[in-house]
Design a protein around this motif. Structure first.
Motif, PDB file in Angstrom:
ATOM      1  N   ALA A   1       0.821  -1.210   0.000  1.00  0.00           N
ATOM      2  CA  ALA A   1       0.000   0.000   0.000  1.00  0.00           C
ATOM      3  C   ALA A   1       0.859   1.266   0.000  1.00  0.00           C
ATOM      4  N   ALA A   2       0.674   2.147   0.990  1.00  0.00           N
ATOM      5  CA  ALA A   2       1.393   3.424   1.020  1.00  0.00           C
ATOM      6  C   ALA A   2       2.907   3.236   1.100  1.00  0.00           C
ATOM      7  N   ALA A   3       3.358   2.173   1.740  1.00  0.00           N
ATOM      8  CA  ALA A   3       4.803   1.913   1.809  1.00  0.00           C
ATOM      9  C   ALA A   3       5.343   1.575   0.422  1.00  0.00           C
ATOM     10  N   LYS A   4       4.589   0.811  -0.332  1.00  0.00           N
ATOM     11  CA  LYS A   4       4.984   0.453  -1.699  1.00  0.00           C
ATOM     12  C   LYS A   4       5.060   1.706  -2.565  1.00  0.00           C
TER      13      LYS A   4
ATOM     14  N   GLU B   1      18.331  -2.851  11.887  1.00  0.00           N
ATOM     15  CA  GLU B   1      19.382  -2.624  10.889  1.00  0.00           C
ATOM     16  C   GLU B   1      18.797  -2.566   9.485  1.00  0.00           C
ATOM     17  N   ALA B   2      17.860  -3.441   9.192  1.00  0.00           N
ATOM     18  CA  ALA B   2      17.226  -3.447   7.871  1.00  0.00           C
ATOM     19  C   ALA B   2      16.462  -2.150   7.639  1.00  0.00           C
ATOM     20  N   LEU B   3      15.734  -1.682   8.638  1.00  0.00           N
ATOM     21  CA  LEU B   3      14.965  -0.450   8.485  1.00  0.00           C
ATOM     22  C   LEU B   3      15.861   0.766   8.384  1.00  0.00           C
ATOM     23  N   ASP B   4      16.996   0.766   9.089  1.00  0.00           N
ATOM     24  CA  ASP B   4      17.962   1.861   8.942  1.00  0.00           C
ATOM     25  C   ASP B   4      18.452   1.940   7.503  1.00  0.00           C
ATOM     26  N   ALA B   5      18.745   0.788   6.895  1.00  0.00           N
ATOM     27  CA  ALA B   5      19.206   0.757   5.508  1.00  0.00           C
ATOM     28  C   ALA B   5      18.104   1.239   4.562  1.00  0.00           C
TER      29      ALA B   5
ATOM     30  N   GLU C   1      17.958   4.981   4.612  1.00  0.00           N
ATOM     31  CA  GLU C   1      19.059   5.570   3.847  1.00  0.00           C
ATOM     32  C   GLU C   1      18.792   5.512   2.348  1.00  0.00           C
ATOM     33  N   ARG C   2      18.238   4.385   1.879  1.00  0.00           N
ATOM     34  CA  ARG C   2      17.964   4.231   0.448  1.00  0.00           C
ATOM     35  C   ARG C   2      16.772   5.055  -0.013  1.00  0.00           C
ATOM     36  N   HIS C   3      15.815   5.275   0.870  1.00  0.00           N
ATOM     37  CA  HIS C   3      14.559   5.943   0.511  1.00  0.00           C
ATOM     38  C   HIS C   3      14.248   7.077   1.493  1.00  0.00           C
ATOM     39  N   PRO C   4      15.067   8.122   1.514  1.00  0.00           N
ATOM     40  CA  PRO C   4      14.749   9.233   2.422  1.00  0.00           C
ATOM     41  C   PRO C   4      13.468   9.928   1.963  1.00  0.00           C
ATOM     42  N   GLY C   5      12.825  10.587   2.877  1.00  0.00           N
ATOM     43  CA  GLY C   5      11.615  11.324   2.514  1.00  0.00           C
ATOM     44  C   GLY C   5      10.357  10.614   2.950  1.00  0.00           C
ATOM     45  N   GLU C   6       9.435  10.436   2.006  1.00  0.00           N
ATOM     46  CA  GLU C   6       8.093   9.935   2.323  1.00  0.00           C
ATOM     47  C   GLU C   6       8.113   8.560   2.979  1.00  0.00           C
ATOM     48  N   LEU C   7       8.940   7.635   2.503  1.00  0.00           N
ATOM     49  CA  LEU C   7       8.954   6.294   3.099  1.00  0.00           C
ATOM     50  C   LEU C   7       9.364   6.357   4.569  1.00  0.00           C
ATOM     51  N   THR C   8      10.283   7.215   4.906  1.00  0.00           N
ATOM     52  CA  THR C   8      10.698   7.373   6.304  1.00  0.00           C
ATOM     53  C   THR C   8       9.497   7.761   7.165  1.00  0.00           C
ATOM     54  N   ARG C   9       8.661   8.642   6.663  1.00  0.00           N
ATOM     55  CA  ARG C   9       7.452   9.055   7.402  1.00  0.00           C
ATOM     56  C   ARG C   9       6.431   7.917   7.458  1.00  0.00           C
ATOM     57  N   VAL C  10       6.270   7.207   6.361  1.00  0.00           N
ATOM     58  CA  VAL C  10       5.307   6.098   6.331  1.00  0.00           C
ATOM     59  C   VAL C  10       5.710   5.010   7.321  1.00  0.00           C
ATOM     60  N   LEU C  11       6.999   4.719   7.417  1.00  0.00           N
ATOM     61  CA  LEU C  11       7.470   3.655   8.318  1.00  0.00           C
ATOM     62  C   LEU C  11       7.074   3.899   9.775  1.00  0.00           C
ATOM     63  N   LEU C  12       6.910   5.159  10.157  1.00  0.00           N
ATOM     64  CA  LEU C  12       6.517   5.474  11.540  1.00  0.00           C
ATOM     65  C   LEU C  12       5.144   4.923  11.888  1.00  0.00           C
ATOM     66  N   ARG C  13       4.299   4.707  10.871  1.00  0.00           N
ATOM     67  CA  ARG C  13       2.930   4.229  11.100  1.00  0.00           C
ATOM     68  C   ARG C  13       2.756   2.753  10.782  1.00  0.00           C
ATOM     69  N   CYS C  14       3.803   2.101  10.322  1.00  0.00           N
ATOM     70  CA  CYS C  14       3.691   0.728   9.842  1.00  0.00           C
ATOM     71  C   CYS C  14       3.803  -0.305  10.956  1.00  0.00           C
TER      72      CYS C  14
ATOM     73  N   THR D   1      11.701 -13.060   5.139  1.00  0.00           N
ATOM     74  CA  THR D   1      10.944 -11.943   4.588  1.00  0.00           C
ATOM     75  C   THR D   1      10.522 -10.985   5.690  1.00  0.00           C
ATOM     76  N   VAL D   2      10.522  -9.723   5.340  1.00  0.00           N
ATOM     77  CA  VAL D   2       9.982  -8.666   6.190  1.00  0.00           C
ATOM     78  C   VAL D   2       8.847  -8.030   5.404  1.00  0.00           C
ATOM     79  N   GLU D   3       7.662  -8.024   5.974  1.00  0.00           N
ATOM     80  CA  GLU D   3       6.497  -7.393   5.349  1.00  0.00           C
ATOM     81  C   GLU D   3       6.279  -6.052   6.038  1.00  0.00           C
ATOM     82  N   VAL D   4       6.199  -4.985   5.253  1.00  0.00           N
ATOM     83  CA  VAL D   4       5.978  -3.633   5.761  1.00  0.00           C
ATOM     84  C   VAL D   4       4.526  -3.276   5.483  1.00  0.00           C
ATOM     85  N   LEU D   5       3.743  -3.165   6.552  1.00  0.00           N
ATOM     86  CA  LEU D   5       2.299  -3.015   6.449  1.00  0.00           C
ATOM     87  C   LEU D   5       1.832  -1.672   7.028  1.00  0.00           C
ATOM     88  N   PRO D   6       1.524  -0.713   6.182  1.00  0.00           N
ATOM     89  CA  PRO D   6       0.944   0.531   6.702  1.00  0.00           C
ATOM     90  C   PRO D   6      -0.493   0.284   7.151  1.00  0.00           C
TER      91      PRO D   6
END
Length: 84
Positions: A10-13, A30-34, A37-50, A74-79
């Motif tokens: 969804a929004a994370a994608k 560690e995975a989320l820190d990486a 770094e790869r996706h600064p901006g909107e994804l960083t904000r979305v991750l706070l709600r996931c 696997t890591v599933e990122v679910l907003p």
């Protein structure tokens, strides 16, 4: 250090501009820190709600640095999802 796949939903994608990508990390933190770094901006904000599933198991409120990642896992990122 383990390698596996992070899957975005969804929004994370939309924010990551990809459905999935590889990880190389020992813990979820560690995975989320990486990812940040790869996706600064909107994804960083979305991750706070996931919420996250690691190998189909909910992470819940556990500290992300205490969640080990496994080889081939696997890591599933679910907003938050709307609807019911």
């Amino acid at each position: 250090m383990a390698t596996g796949t992070i899957r975005y939903w969804a929004a994370a994608k939309a924010a990551a501009k990809t459905a999935e990508e590889p990880y190389s990390a020992g813990t979820l933190a560690e995975a989320l820190d990486a990812v940040r770094e790869r996706h600064p901006g909107e994804l960083t904000r979305v991750l706070l709600r996931c919420s996250f599933l690691v190998n189909d198991e909910p992470v819940g409120k556990r500290p992300h640095d205490s969640v080990p990642l496994t080889e081939g896992g696997t890591v599933e990122v679910l907003p938050p999802f709307a609807g019911g």
